[in-house]
Design a protein around this motif. Structure first.
Motif, PDB file in Angstrom:
ATOM      1  N   VAL A   6      56.022 -40.602 -35.550  1.00  0.00           N
ATOM      2  CA  VAL A   6      56.622 -41.877 -35.148  1.00  0.00           C
ATOM      3  C   VAL A   6      56.162 -42.202 -33.733  1.00  0.00           C
ATOM      4  O   VAL A   6      56.224 -41.361 -32.834  1.00  0.00           O
ATOM      5  N   TRP A   7      55.691 -43.435 -33.543  1.00  0.00           N
ATOM      6  CA  TRP A   7      55.170 -43.865 -32.258  1.00  0.00           C
ATOM      7  C   TRP A   7      55.927 -45.114 -31.806  1.00  0.00           C
ATOM      8  O   TRP A   7      55.854 -46.152 -32.447  1.00  0.00           O
ATOM      9  N   SER A   8      56.658 -45.003 -30.695  1.00  0.00           N
ATOM     10  CA  SER A   8      57.419 -46.119 -30.151  1.00  0.00           C
ATOM     11  C   SER A   8      56.840 -46.483 -28.781  1.00  0.00           C
ATOM     12  O   SER A   8      56.560 -45.599 -27.969  1.00  0.00           O
ATOM     13  N   HIS A   9      56.687 -47.806 -28.558  1.00  0.00           N
ATOM     14  CA  HIS A   9      56.042 -48.221 -27.317  1.00  0.00           C
ATOM     15  C   HIS A   9      56.509 -49.618 -26.907  1.00  0.00           C
ATOM     16  O   HIS A   9      56.622 -50.500 -27.750  1.00  0.00           O
ATOM     17  N   ASN A  10      56.759 -49.798 -25.607  1.00  0.00           N
ATOM     18  CA  ASN A  10      57.019 -51.124 -25.061  1.00  0.00           C
ATOM     19  C   ASN A  10      55.656 -51.722 -24.720  1.00  0.00           C
ATOM     20  O   ASN A  10      55.005 -51.293 -23.779  1.00  0.00           O
ATOM     21  N   VAL A  11      55.217 -52.694 -25.512  1.00  0.00           N
ATOM     22  CA  VAL A  11      53.857 -53.223 -25.378  1.00  0.00           C
ATOM     23  C   VAL A  11      53.739 -54.363 -24.369  1.00  0.00           C
ATOM     24  O   VAL A  11      52.636 -54.788 -24.050  1.00  0.00           O
ATOM     25  N   ASN A  12      54.857 -54.877 -23.870  1.00  0.00           N
ATOM     26  CA  ASN A  12      54.856 -55.943 -22.865  1.00  0.00           C
ATOM     27  C   ASN A  12      53.980 -57.128 -23.260  1.00  0.00           C
ATOM     28  O   ASN A  12      53.192 -57.627 -22.471  1.00  0.00           O
ATOM     29  N   GLY A  13      54.099 -57.561 -24.488  1.00  0.00           N
ATOM     30  CA  GLY A  13      53.375 -58.737 -24.972  1.00  0.00           C
ATOM     31  C   GLY A  13      52.070 -58.377 -25.655  1.00  0.00           C
ATOM     32  O   GLY A  13      51.295 -57.576 -25.134  1.00  0.00           O
TER      33      GLY A  13
END
Length: 102
Positions: A6-13
């Motif tokens: 599982v890969w979670s990331h805040n991509v900021n747009g």
């Protein structure tokens, strides 16, 4: 029992094509099976084409402005049977219910 990456990331747009390409390259290196993105900044009816041979099922919670937003995708190699979802109209929350690997 199978391992699930599982890969979670805040991509900021992700409205810039070059940034999406960089994120997809990173996903392939990480071999992510389940992808959770926050702050996608996609607007209603303006979601770019994200389906690839690796990630064919995408689910999104969007907002009317280019802010907020979350997305969930699963790898084509991991069978996911979708049952139902809850999508927050403010684009802050997306809950999926289903079955992975039976």
């Amino acid at each position: 029992m199978a391992n699930l990456n599982v890969w979670s990331h805040n991509v900021n747009g992700l409205n810039i094509p070059q940034k999406r390409k960089q994120i997809f390259n990173l996903l392939l290196k990480q071999r992510a099976d389940l992808v959770l993105w926050q702050e996608t900044h996609f607007r209603h009816n303006h979601i770019p084409a994200l389906s690839t041979s690796k990630y064919s099922q995408w689910y999104h919670a969007t907002h009317s402005s280019a802010s907020k937003g979350v997305s969930i995708a699963n790898s084509s190699s991991i069978p996911f049977s979708f049952a139902k979802s809850y999508i927050d109209p403010e684009g802050r929350l997306l809950i999926l219910q289903g079955t992975i690997l039976n």
